[in-house]
Design an enzyme around this catalytic site. Sequence first.
Site, PDB file in Angstrom:
ATOM      1  N   LYS A 214      48.428  37.067  38.881  1.00 37.75           N
ATOM      2  CA  LYS A 214      48.376  36.350  40.166  1.00 37.75           C
ATOM      3  C   LYS A 214      48.881  34.916  40.042  1.00 37.75           C
ATOM      4  CE  LYS A 214      43.988  36.648  40.555  1.00 37.75           C
ATOM      5  NZ  LYS A 214      43.788  37.299  39.232  1.00 37.75           N
TER       6      LYS A 214
ATOM      7  N   SER B 271      39.175  37.249  44.232  1.00 35.44           N
ATOM      8  CA  SER B 271      38.633  37.605  45.561  1.00 35.44           C
ATOM      9  C   SER B 271      38.356  39.109  45.642  1.00 35.44           C
ATOM     10  CB  SER B 271      39.569  37.141  46.682  1.00 35.44           C
ATOM     11  OG  SER B 271      40.908  37.510  46.458  1.00 35.44           O
TER      12      SER B 271
END
Length: 201
Positions: free
Chosen positions: A41, A109
């Site tokens: 990410k 998340s």
Amino acid sequence: MALHDENVVWHSHPVTVAAREQLHGHRGVMLWFTGLSGSGKSTVAGALEEALHQRGVSTYLLDGDNVRHGLCRDLGFSDADRQENIRRVGEVASLMADAGLIVLTAFISPHRAERQLVKERVGHDRFIEIYVNTPLAICEQRDPKGLYKKARAGELRNFTGIDAIYEAPDSPQVHLNGEQLVTNLVSQLLDLLRRRDIIRS
């Protein structure tokens, strides 16, 4: 003061979001990168920000580790603290998108509900969920911070992917194969931003 005190009212400003976007020469949006630790990410988000910066695009990258040094330094890793962490980040990123920036956020998340709340906060038309899908085995091989090793040894509790759940997006706007070259992934994202008329070059 109560959470929704009647004396606290929203104050509109003369400079609009559209005016800020016109000044920047591109739309203000939130690019929400989600995936397991070690999925890539932050690497992809950082490479994309660099590519956008080289094209004269105003950006800001919010990274999961970095915000815990300041904005979220008082939070741990319980479910409640994780939720509050994402809520705060969503609020800050929404303000930045209002300012006309392309905001890149790189956070595990893990829960769909939290990501949905952020999407609703910033607006569906300005939220792009980017799922960096990398197999757990590959993430463990990479293990850039040694966290998987600690989690497997029982030294780190409530670690996503090991003893805490990760809920993959059901229908992300962008689904990236985290085993591909970073340059290929950045090219895919730049093409997407052009197709959606978010950037011009």
